[in-house]
Design an enzyme around this catalytic site. Structure first.
Site, PDB file in Angstrom:
ATOM      1  N   ASP A  38      53.464   0.568  54.715  1.00  0.00           N
ATOM      2  CA  ASP A  38      53.350   1.974  54.334  1.00  0.00           C
ATOM      3  C   ASP A  38      53.837   2.170  52.889  1.00  0.00           C
ATOM      4  OD1 ASP A  38      52.774   4.629  54.631  1.00  0.00           O
ATOM      5  OD2 ASP A  38      54.173   4.982  56.285  1.00  0.00           O
ATOM      6  N   GLU A  77      53.054   4.179  46.735  1.00  0.00           N
ATOM      7  CA  GLU A  77      52.401   5.049  45.749  1.00  0.00           C
ATOM      8  C   GLU A  77      53.400   5.720  44.805  1.00  0.00           C
ATOM      9  OE1 GLU A  77      50.526   5.232  49.825  1.00  0.00           O
ATOM     10  OE2 GLU A  77      52.423   6.034  49.036  1.00  0.00           O
ATOM     11  N   ASP A 122      47.913  10.328  55.757  1.00  0.00           N
ATOM     12  CA  ASP A 122      48.323  11.481  56.551  1.00  0.00           C
ATOM     13  C   ASP A 122      47.250  12.562  56.544  1.00  0.00           C
ATOM     14  OD1 ASP A 122      50.600  10.039  56.794  1.00  0.00           O
ATOM     15  OD2 ASP A 122      51.822  11.287  55.474  1.00  0.00           O
TER      16      ASP A 122
END
Length: 776
Positions: free
Chosen positions: A414, A417, A480
């Protein structure tokens, strides 16, 4: 970033300079160099007190030309840089009074010498795109920040696709897009996976070989140009000629890396604990046993963030308050046939014991004063692992290796970024260029560890961030999303855009990540999710087990999971081929039917491989409007015949949706429903769809290890269909058009009435009922 003030003026605060003419050239073994001063040289005095653009042309592969624009070479920052694989470059040049030509394969660059600055790119002697006067630019701001800009022409009706996983409009014309990874969800203009590559409907692609922020204006500043710009003193891009969009993707991934093949088990259903839900070993067992009791096949179980203690992400240690015996628990889960995935990220909270280790050994990103870079977003006092430090990579791998020894098979990598630019890297890399590139090093580290420990072909990530080249480390998921139909549609748009950016494998959170999924949405998104490359139930604050959404949701999940498992001989063959072609498993209609203008804008349906058309349903009414390209089609679920070349509006219950097979196709399915990983050569069914006079259809079958080991072929002559196979055992033949009247030579043994027969040899000759021949 926009620099123009209409067609005639530049924006205040910027000074632009442009190549005015080609003054000189030099040809070397590996490149040609063009010298283009900013002012016309009409006498010797013009050679003084002026700037010049130096342009290097290269040919890393046939049908590919690299263009590198340089102003001040001494200020160029080269690293980090994308890996571009050169394939024995070869080029031809021709220098005449009027033009200088540089040619690579069927692609050539023609530079005007007789007049004002002009560079044309031609494929098979047809103009693809060009840059002319005032397009290629060196720019200086009043704040003394330099930029390099290129503008390439857009033809009438030309459409642009790609640039990563973008959730806005599928066609990029009219958009301003920054290649800058951000954690913005699926409902914004931001993107987790920003790729500086676009593909044109004219059959060429442009890869901007710059890992930092590349600012694109796609017909948005100058409506007949695609503009891209970067800060600094140089800009490099590659023109890639197809001439088809599929060939462009192949050549682009030849340059930047082919997607690795995910293991067969990864294509099965994944079930997650979800994120902020309360869960322990008992909860996990309830989920897994509940799936078994309801006859819902499950291949992977995923533990999300809270498998570790709060505030200690990441410490890579199980929270002993809820998982007191993790090794024993994983052993019990694996005895039920499951693979195990756990959530990780490259961030280290200050409460984690790893923070002190990382700080003492220099494994964390630093500020200019030598202190560890920290902030309080996500985790209190969070620091970030520095993957430019080989020792830090080894340290990170050692922590994950202990989990793998315990039974973990995959990692959800995950984040990646939110990478700051006010930092100093161990190897001195440019932090602006590292912002996007960081995810490449992060996922490469984890993927390579999985390959070393589990073997080639057994590595699978579930990654959120990406940059150019990250297709080598599958699988990626869409991030998401909200739990509503609007977000389901934007998720698909993102996936289709991603597929035209060089990535072959992609997934999403079935029913949405955020809370609020209705039973209706859950069932419709389940259909879509299980007809995707990879399929995972995951959410934020809701358990995503199907029985929480009603008995019918259980039935829908069971039916579509088993359907996907039966389709695995077809799906896995498409996956294997994707590793050679760079063409995605889930692909936009325009990629498969580029000659059909109606397909150019379609973003609510897709092809799953080369034979299956999927049209998800995006509303609670169960209605769907979709387009079927020309030809004959068959609904795979109902065997209803569908005429192509028109739109359809239909209503479907939860057990159905438009899942069409292209005519003149041969599709191979398996007999196994309980798992995605099995012997794809054993007990297969060969489906023949609408084979026309003189046509031949064929399909390969690959082993679950990724080896091509069998095939089936069907051909038609008059009312006779001949089917041949090799390497397939226990083969059943299914004709989807007409009943079989008789089998020639006793080579078929009837297995029931109608269209299904069992082949006892590797060749069958079928004569069809002549009274039905006119319908064939």
């Amino acid at each position: 970033m926009k620099f123009s003030n209409g067609n005639w003026m530049d924006r205040d605060g910027f000074t632009l300079q442009y190549p005015s003419q080609l003054h000189d050239t030099a040809v070397h073994d590996d490149k040609a160099v063009l010298y283009a001063p900013f002012v016309p040289i009409v006498h010797r005095g013009n050679t003084l007190d002026g700037g010049m653009m130096t342009i290097e042309l290269s040919a890393p592969a046939a049908d590919v030309i690299g263009v590198k624009m340089i102003h001040h070479k001494g200020k160029m920052k080269e690293f980090p840089s994308f890996e571009v694989k050169s394939q024995e470059p070869a080029f031809l040049t021709e220098d005449t009074d009027r033009t200088f030509t540089f040619q690579s394969g069927r692609l050539k660059t023609e530079v005007n010498k007789a007049g004002s600055w002009s560079v044309q790119f031609k494929g098979d002697d047809e103009l693809l795109t060009e840059t002319g006067s005032r397009n290629m630019s060196y720019i200086m701001s009043d704040e003394k920040q330099s930029f390099m800009r290129e503008q390439l022409s857009l033809d009438v009706g030309e459409l642009i696709y790609g640039l990563g996983e973008r959730f806005g409009p599928f066609v990029k014309n009219g958009q301003s897009i920054d290649i800058w990874n951000e954690d913005g969800g699926t409902g914004s203009e931001q993107a987790y996976k920003s790729i500086p590559f676009y593909i044109s409907s004219k059959g060429y692609g442009i890869f901007v070989n710059q890992p930092e922020n590349v600012s694109f204006e796609v017909g948005s500043e100058k409506v007949s140009n695609v503009q891209f710009s970067v800060k600094g003193e140089s800009l490099e891009y590659y023109v890639i000629y197809g001439p088809t969009m599929k060939e462009v993707l192949k050549k682009y991934t030849d340059l930047t890396g082919k997607p690795s093949l995910p293991p067969a088990w990864s294509f099965g259903l994944w079930l997650s604990t979800s994120f902020t839900t309360d869960y322990d070993e008992e909860t996990v067992n309830q989920f897994v046993d509940g799936m078994i009791e309801r006859d819902i096949p499950l291949d992977v179980f995923h533990f999300d963030c809270f498998w570790m203690k709060e505030f200690e992400w990441c410490n890579f240690k199980w929270d002993d308050r809820v998982f007191p015996e993790p090794a024993a628990m994983l052993k019990r889960l694996k005895e039920k046939g499951l693979k195990i995935c756990v959530w990780i990220n490259p961030y280290i909270g200050q409460k984690s014991q790893l923070f002190d280790e990382g700080q003492q050994n220099g494994y964390l990103l630093k500020r200019a004063d030598g202190s560890v870079w920290q902030w309080d977003k996500w985790q209190a006092g969070q620091a970030i692992v520095d993957f430019t430090n080989p020792d830090a990579c080894k340290w990170f791998e050692e922590k994950l290796e202990m989990l793998m020894d315990m039974g973990v098979d995959s990692f959800k990598t995950d984040f990646g970024e939110r990478i700051p630019t006010d930092v100093v890297y161990h190897n001195g890399e440019d932090p602006e260029k590292m912002h996007n590139y960081y995810t490449y090093l992060y996922n490469e580290t984890v993927f390579n560890l999985l390959e070393r420990k589990r073997g080639k072909g057994e590595a699978a990530l579930f990654a959120r961030s990406a940059t150019a080249g990250s297709q080598k480390f599958p699988v990626h998921w869409g991030g998401d999303c909200w739990s509503n139909y609007r977000s389901m549609a934007e998720t698909l748009r993102g996936g289709l855009s991603f597929s035209l950016s060089g990535f072959s494998f992609w997934s999403h959170d079935i029913s949405g990540f955020e809370h609020g999924a209705t039973p209706d949405l859950y069932k419709r998104w389940t259909q879509f999710g299980l007809l995707s490359s990879h399929s995972r139930y995951h959410g934020n604050s809701e358990y995503k087990v199907p029985w929480n959404y009603g008995d019918e949701a259980v039935d829908v999940t069971r039916q579509f999971t088993k359907l996907k498992n039966r389709l695995m001989p077809y799906l896995f063959s498409q996956a294997c081929e994707a590793t050679e072609s760079g063409v995605a498993m889930m692909r936009p209609m325009v990629l498969e039917f580029p000659e059909d203008d109606t397909c150019q804008y379609l973003d609510r349906q897709y092809m799953l491989g080369d034979s299956l058309l999927v049209a998800p349903i995006f509303n609670a009414k169960g209605t769907v409007r979709y387009y079927v390209p020309k030809g004959s089609w068959t609904n795979f679920l109902t065997e209803e015949k569908i005429a192509g070349g028109r739109w359809y509006t239909e209503e479907h219950n939860y057990m159905s949706l438009p899942l069409l097979v292209k005519g003149s196709s041969l599709l191979i399915t398996g007999a196994q429903e309980q798992t995605a990983e099995y012997d794809y050569l054993q007990d297969v069914t060969v489906h023949v769809f609408d084979l026309q006079e003189g046509e031949t259809a064929a399909a390969d079958v690959w082993t679950k290890e990724g080896e091509k080991a069998g095939w089936a072929k069907a051909s038609r002559s008059g009312s006779t269909i001949t089917v041949e196979t090799e390497g397939l055992t226990g083969c059943t033949l299914h004709l989807h058009r007409e009943d079989i009247d008789r089998a020639d030579g006793g080579k078929l043994e009837a297995a029931g009435k109608g269209k299904t027969l069992v082949m006892t040899g590797d060749k069958a000759v079928l004569s069809l009922n002549e009274s039905r021949e006119s319908h064939l």
